[in-house]
Design an enzyme around this catalytic site. Structure first.
Site, PDB file in Angstrom:
ATOM      1  N   CYS A 113      48.324  36.860  24.545  1.00  0.00           N
ATOM      2  CA  CYS A 113      48.596  38.310  25.199  1.00  0.00           C
ATOM      3  C   CYS A 113      50.153  38.659  24.646  1.00  0.00           C
ATOM      4  CB  CYS A 113      48.466  38.480  26.561  1.00  0.00           C
ATOM      5  SG  CYS A 113      46.845  38.316  26.948  1.00  0.00           S
ATOM      6  N   HIS A 248      52.195  45.032  28.076  1.00  0.00           N
ATOM      7  CA  HIS A 248      50.652  44.375  27.952  1.00  0.00           C
ATOM      8  C   HIS A 248      49.957  44.871  29.310  1.00  0.00           C
ATOM      9  CE1 HIS A 248      47.570  41.978  27.393  1.00  0.00           C
ATOM     10  NE2 HIS A 248      47.796  41.068  28.558  1.00  0.00           N
ATOM     11  N   ASN A 278      41.884  44.926  28.598  1.00  0.00           N
ATOM     12  CA  ASN A 278      42.976  43.880  27.753  1.00  0.00           C
ATOM     13  C   ASN A 278      42.608  43.492  26.653  1.00  0.00           C
ATOM     14  OD1 ASN A 278      44.708  41.688  27.357  1.00  0.00           O
ATOM     15  ND2 ASN A 278      44.322  40.881  29.521  1.00  0.00           N
TER      16      ASN A 278
HETATM   17  N1  ACO Z   1      32.429  42.175  40.095  1.00  0.00           N
HETATM   18  C1  ACO Z   1      32.394  41.912  41.350  1.00  0.00           C
HETATM   19  N2  ACO Z   1      32.994  41.007  41.951  1.00  0.00           N
HETATM   20  C2  ACO Z   1      33.905  40.107  41.465  1.00  0.00           C
HETATM   21  C3  ACO Z   1      34.106  39.975  39.974  1.00  0.00           C
HETATM   22  C4  ACO Z   1      33.400  41.365  39.018  1.00  0.00           C
HETATM   23  N3  ACO Z   1      33.522  41.418  37.959  1.00  0.00           N
HETATM   24  N4  ACO Z   1      34.988  39.303  39.729  1.00  0.00           N
HETATM   25  C5  ACO Z   1      35.207  38.783  40.795  1.00  0.00           C
HETATM   26  N5  ACO Z   1      34.507  39.155  41.837  1.00  0.00           N
HETATM   27  C6  ACO Z   1      34.438  38.700  43.199  1.00  0.00           C
HETATM   28  C7  ACO Z   1      34.989  37.233  43.537  1.00  0.00           C
HETATM   29  O1  ACO Z   1      33.905  36.281  43.496  1.00  0.00           O
HETATM   30  C8  ACO Z   1      35.586  37.295  44.877  1.00  0.00           C
HETATM   31  O2  ACO Z   1      34.550  37.380  45.765  1.00  0.00           O
HETATM   32  P1  ACO Z   1      34.439  36.452  47.077  1.00  0.00           P
HETATM   33  O3  ACO Z   1      35.709  36.831  47.787  1.00  0.00           O
HETATM   34  O4  ACO Z   1      33.294  36.863  47.627  1.00  0.00           O
HETATM   35  O5  ACO Z   1      34.891  34.845  46.770  1.00  0.00           O
HETATM   36  C9  ACO Z   1      36.180  38.652  44.972  1.00  0.00           C
HETATM   37  O6  ACO Z   1      35.556  39.500  43.827  1.00  0.00           O
HETATM   38  C10 ACO Z   1      37.670  38.596  44.886  1.00  0.00           C
HETATM   39  O7  ACO Z   1      38.051  37.929  43.601  1.00  0.00           O
HETATM   40  P2  ACO Z   1      39.585  37.431  43.262  1.00  0.00           P
HETATM   41  O8  ACO Z   1      39.705  36.757  42.141  1.00  0.00           O
HETATM   42  O9  ACO Z   1      40.145  37.042  44.346  1.00  0.00           O
HETATM   43  O10 ACO Z   1      40.022  39.123  43.008  1.00  0.00           O
HETATM   44  P3  ACO Z   1      41.375  39.566  42.491  1.00  0.00           P
HETATM   45  O11 ACO Z   1      41.763  40.692  43.643  1.00  0.00           O
HETATM   46  O12 ACO Z   1      42.508  38.541  42.354  1.00  0.00           O
HETATM   47  O13 ACO Z   1      41.234  40.321  41.300  1.00  0.00           O
HETATM   48  C11 ACO Z   1      41.437  39.982  38.730  1.00  0.00           C
HETATM   49  C12 ACO Z   1      41.060  39.455  40.154  1.00  0.00           C
HETATM   50  C13 ACO Z   1      41.156  41.180  38.473  1.00  0.00           C
HETATM   51  C14 ACO Z   1      40.967  38.817  37.828  1.00  0.00           C
HETATM   52  C15 ACO Z   1      42.919  39.667  39.120  1.00  0.00           C
HETATM   53  O14 ACO Z   1      43.470  38.369  39.676  1.00  0.00           O
HETATM   54  C16 ACO Z   1      43.759  39.806  37.871  1.00  0.00           C
HETATM   55  O15 ACO Z   1      43.791  40.746  37.231  1.00  0.00           O
HETATM   56  N6  ACO Z   1      44.743  38.895  37.561  1.00  0.00           N
HETATM   57  C17 ACO Z   1      45.381  38.867  36.265  1.00  0.00           C
HETATM   58  C18 ACO Z   1      44.827  38.108  35.196  1.00  0.00           C
HETATM   59  C19 ACO Z   1      44.845  38.966  33.799  1.00  0.00           C
HETATM   60  O16 ACO Z   1      45.111  40.243  33.799  1.00  0.00           O
HETATM   61  N7  ACO Z   1      45.146  38.009  32.607  1.00  0.00           N
HETATM   62  C20 ACO Z   1      45.099  38.586  31.603  1.00  0.00           C
HETATM   63  C21 ACO Z   1      46.083  37.443  30.650  1.00  0.00           C
HETATM   64  S1  ACO Z   1      47.436  37.165  31.224  1.00  0.00           S
HETATM   65  C22 ACO Z   1      48.080  38.745  31.382  1.00  0.00           C
HETATM   66  O17 ACO Z   1      47.826  39.376  30.806  1.00  0.00           O
HETATM   67  C23 ACO Z   1      49.328  38.694  32.545  1.00  0.00           C
END
Ligand code: ACO
Length: 321
Positions: A113, A248, A278
């Site tokens: 990224c 990004h 993304n």
């Molecule tokens: N739809 C519905 N529910 C979902 C989904 C989905 N697509 N994905 C996960 N869930 C559920 C999980 O199973 C979890 O359920 P549970 O509580 O029953 O176990 C709940 O939602 C919460 O999941 P988390 O992973 O804790 O959610 P979070 O608020 O952390 O959001 C996310 C997840 C969006 C991936 C976030 O952590 C994020 O954006 N992280 C950054 C990652 C990123 O952008 N990486 C890209 C490359 S690196 C960079 O660019 C910086």
């Protein structure tokens, strides 16, 4: 001194637009969850026949037209991608051939990224050293091809696309002109938080993206705020002097949290994650091109690029337009 000046930009997206609601027909997710957690509303997904090199070529052609430069006058192509057409040769060489500037330097950079920041820093260094005069710096990806479409925690987050800028070396006495200051970092200890579980030398497969989203999120805000601070200090400018931040586009919440941490006016942050999701290395040049073409980013503006990705790798660059 020699500095690199931005002369043009271009971007390309696949024709196939996929909304959150359409994704919810395939995996157990909802428009509401995706919008609330990420800000993403839609993404573009490459069709058969569309590849990283075809998208990159379209973006590069638009950047050339925008700059009014003939492809034959390009002497360097640096292409950032984690989804090359082939393991080798470099996708940059396919783009070079498609553009018709065979003979110039062309290679890929792999920093996921933050690839565009690494590519820009590389091209800028080569221009400053006199090794090249006019460079295309491209970020292009087809992440849809490395997603596990059964993993709802990752497949909803990414899209395909390409962005390109054309930079040119020019003598100047002004230290605050063109690409002013760039800082890059990497930390291989964080490999397992964001990686692809395949590769030619390990599994002999392409593999799928794996991510511990919550931990990536936490590191992203800390690392991005730090590197932005380093660039601002090195350039001798204040946060208030920055006209636009082109981050990004991973997650709207990361953009908001980083801006808050640094005291950046949210109005100055270019946001396209809602439209493109993304797109990894493509996201910064894509967002930049959108904001240049809609008239927000103008000549003379002070623009901060920043990104973080797998590795981890991260970086930021301050550029005067
Ligand atoms: N739809 C519905 N529910 C979902 C989904 C989905 N697509 N994905 C996960 N869930 C559920 C999980 O199973 C979890 O359920 P549970 O509580 O029953 O176990 C709940 O939602 C919460 O999941 P988390 O992973 O804790 O959610 P979070 O608020 O952390 O959001 C996310 C997840 C969006 C991936 C976030 O952590 C994020 O954006 N992280 C950054 C990652 C990123 O952008 N990486 C890209 C490359 S690196 C960079 O660019 C910086």
């Amino acid at each position: 001194m020699i500095r690199s000046f931005v002369r043009g930009s271009g971007s390309a997206l696949p024709a196939n637009l996929v909304t959150n609601a359409q994704l919810a027909d395939q995996v157990d997710t909802s428009d509401e969850w995706i919008v609330e957690r990420t800000g993403i509303k839609q993404r573009y997904i490459a069709d058969e026949g569309e590849t990283t090199s075809t998208l990159a070529t379209q973006a590069a052609q638009k950047a050339l037209a925008d700059a009014g430069v003939d492809a034959k006058d390009i002497d360097l192509i640096v292409l950032a991608t984690a989804t090359p057409d082939n393991t080798f040769p470099a996708t940059a060489t396919k783009v070079q051939h498609a553009l018709g500037c065979n003979g110039c330097i062309a290679f890929d950079v792999a920093a996921v990224c933050s690839g565009f920041l690494y590519a820009l820093a590389t091209a800028d260094s080569m221009l400053r050293s006199g090794m090249a005069k006019r460079a295309l710096v491209i970020g292009a990806e087809t992440f849809s091809r490395i997603l596990d479409w059964e993993d709802r925690t990752t497949c909803v987050l990414f899209g395909d696309g390409a962005g390109a800028i054309l930079i040119e070396a020019e003598e100047t006495d002004d230290p605050a002109a063109g690409v002013i200051s760039t800082k890059l970092h990497a930390d291989g200890a964080q490999h397992d938080l964001l990686y692809v579980d395949g590769g030619p030398s390990t599994t002999q497969t392409v593999g799928h993206l794996r991510m511990k989203g919550r931990e990536v999120f936490r590191h992203a805000v800390v690392n991005l705020a730090e590197v932005l601070g380093e660039v601002v200090e090195n350039a001798g400018v204040s946060i208030e002097q920055i006209d636009w931040v082109v981050p990004h586009q991973a997650n709207k919440r990361i953009l908001d949290a980083t801006a808050r941490k640094l005291g950046i006016d949210p109005e100055k942050v270019i946001v396209t994650v809602d439209q493109h999701a993304n797109t990894s290395a493509a996201s910064v040049p894509l967002a930049f091109d959108v904001a240049r073409k809609d008239g927000r980013i103008k000549s003379g503006d002070m623009v901060m690029f920043e990104a973080m990705g797998g590795g981890f790798t991260w970086g930021a660059s301050l550029v005067q337009m």
